[in-house]
Design an enzyme around this catalytic site. Structure first.
Site, short mmCIF file in Angstrom:
data_model
loop_
_atom_site.label_atom_id
_atom_site.label_comp_id
_atom_site.label_asym_id
_atom_site.label_seq_id
_atom_site.Cartn_x
_atom_site.Cartn_y
_atom_site.Cartn_z
N CYS A 245 42.03 -10.83 -29.98
CA CYS A 245 42.36 -11.06 -28.55
C CYS A 245 41.88 -9.87 -27.74
O CYS A 245 41.92 -8.68 -28.23
CB CYS A 245 43.97 -10.78 -28.36
SG CYS A 245 44.57 -10.53 -26.60
N CYS B 83 37.85 -13.61 -23.44
CA CYS B 83 39.19 -13.99 -23.85
C CYS B 83 39.19 -15.15 -24.74
O CYS B 83 38.49 -16.01 -24.64
CB CYS B 83 40.00 -14.41 -22.42
SG CYS B 83 41.66 -15.09 -22.90
N1 DGL Z 1 43.38 -14.38 -25.81
C1 DGL Z 1 43.68 -13.18 -25.25
C2 DGL Z 1 42.52 -12.28 -24.76
O1 DGL Z 1 41.56 -12.72 -25.45
C3 DGL Z 1 45.00 -12.93 -24.30
C4 DGL Z 1 45.39 -14.07 -23.45
C5 DGL Z 1 46.56 -13.59 -22.76
O2 DGL Z 1 47.72 -13.67 -23.51
O3 DGL Z 1 46.76 -13.16 -21.42
O4 DGL Z 1 42.44 -11.70 -24.00
#
Ligand code: DGL
Length: 249
Positions: A75, A191
């Site tokens: 993430c 993301c």
């Molecule tokens: N998948 C996450 C990222 O790479 C975060 C998405 C979220 O929960 O806002 O930033």
């Protein structure tokens, strides 16, 4: 904890599955445990302190319950807020983090304009600012917050929405059209949820821009770190995979 212990992954939801799949593909002997912290999704608009405490809770479960030998913070948002804290708190446990792939995009662009899609949390973090300052050069980098893609990706993954539905195409078009109009020929997925919308993005981009999805680069980095620490699973090990979707607990 030993070489046969699993590699732990966590994300606010199913976004990090894009990294998990790439990792499983190149490291088939490794066992994995993945936590989708879905009740707390999204992380993107939360305060850093809150993301740190959620990241600690995820790491605690991965280490104490599953004995993970390495953690992939799958993430960008959690990496931006929490990776320094996690590395200090759990030292010497290795952590792999994610940050938007600005460097390859700047290297590859021909138009000199690069679009980066990520959450607000990722753009406000020190890592993004430093990477942009270090590798941005004279490339125009357009940062675009696309938090609504997170919800769409969750729905697509859970089968509640088709990847090529009008709702997805419209949302993707809204975010990409200004980038394409500005001349961007590389679009960075900053993301881990966003690769789940990649097909729609490719339709909108056509041959104007290439999507930069870092999933395999991150998986290769995880492999490098495991090997450099001699932590890789024995060849031919029987890998097991645990997927914890907190939404369903
Ligand atoms: N998948 C996450 C990222 O790479 C975060 C998405 C979220 O929960 O806002 O930033």
């Amino acid at each position: 904890m030993n070489n046969s212990s699993p590699v732990g992954f966590f994300d606010s939801g199913i976004g990090g599955v894009s990294i998990l799949q790439a990792f499983k593909h190149i490291m088939p002997d490794e066992s994995t445990v993945y936590i989708a912290d879905t009740p707390n999704c999204p992380y993107g608009n939360k305060r850093a302190e809150e993301i740190i405490s959620l990241s600690v809770a995820n790491t605690r479960e991965l280490t104490e319950k599953y004995g993970c030998k390495m953690i992939v913070v799958a993430c960008n948002t959690a990496t931006a807020a929490a990776i320094d804290y996690l590395r200090a708190k759990y030292s010497p446990l290795p952590f792999i983090g994610l940050e938007p792939a600005v460097k390859p995009a700047v290297h590859e662009t021909r138009s000199g304009v690069v679009g980066v899609l990520a959450t607000a949390g990722t753009f406000s973090g020190r890592l993004y600012r430093e990477t942009k300052a270090k590798f941005g050069g004279d490339t125009t980098i357009i940062a675009t917050v696309a938090d609504e893609f997170v919800t769409l990706a969750e729905k697509i993954y859970r089968g509640a929405l088709e990847e090529d539905s009008p709702e997805v195409i419209e949302a993707v078009k809204n975010r990409l059209a200004p980038l394409l109009a500005a001349g961007a020929d590389r679009i960075v997925l900053g993301c881990t949820h966003f690769p789940h919308l990649k097909k729609a993005m490719e339709v909108i981009c056509g041959d104007k821009a290439k999507i930069i999805d870092p999933s395999f680069a991150v998986a290769r980095q995880a492999r490098r770190v495991l090997r450099s620490l001699s932590l890789q699973a024995p060849a031919g090990a029987l890998a097991t995979h645990v997927f914890i979707d907190r939404a369903k607990v």
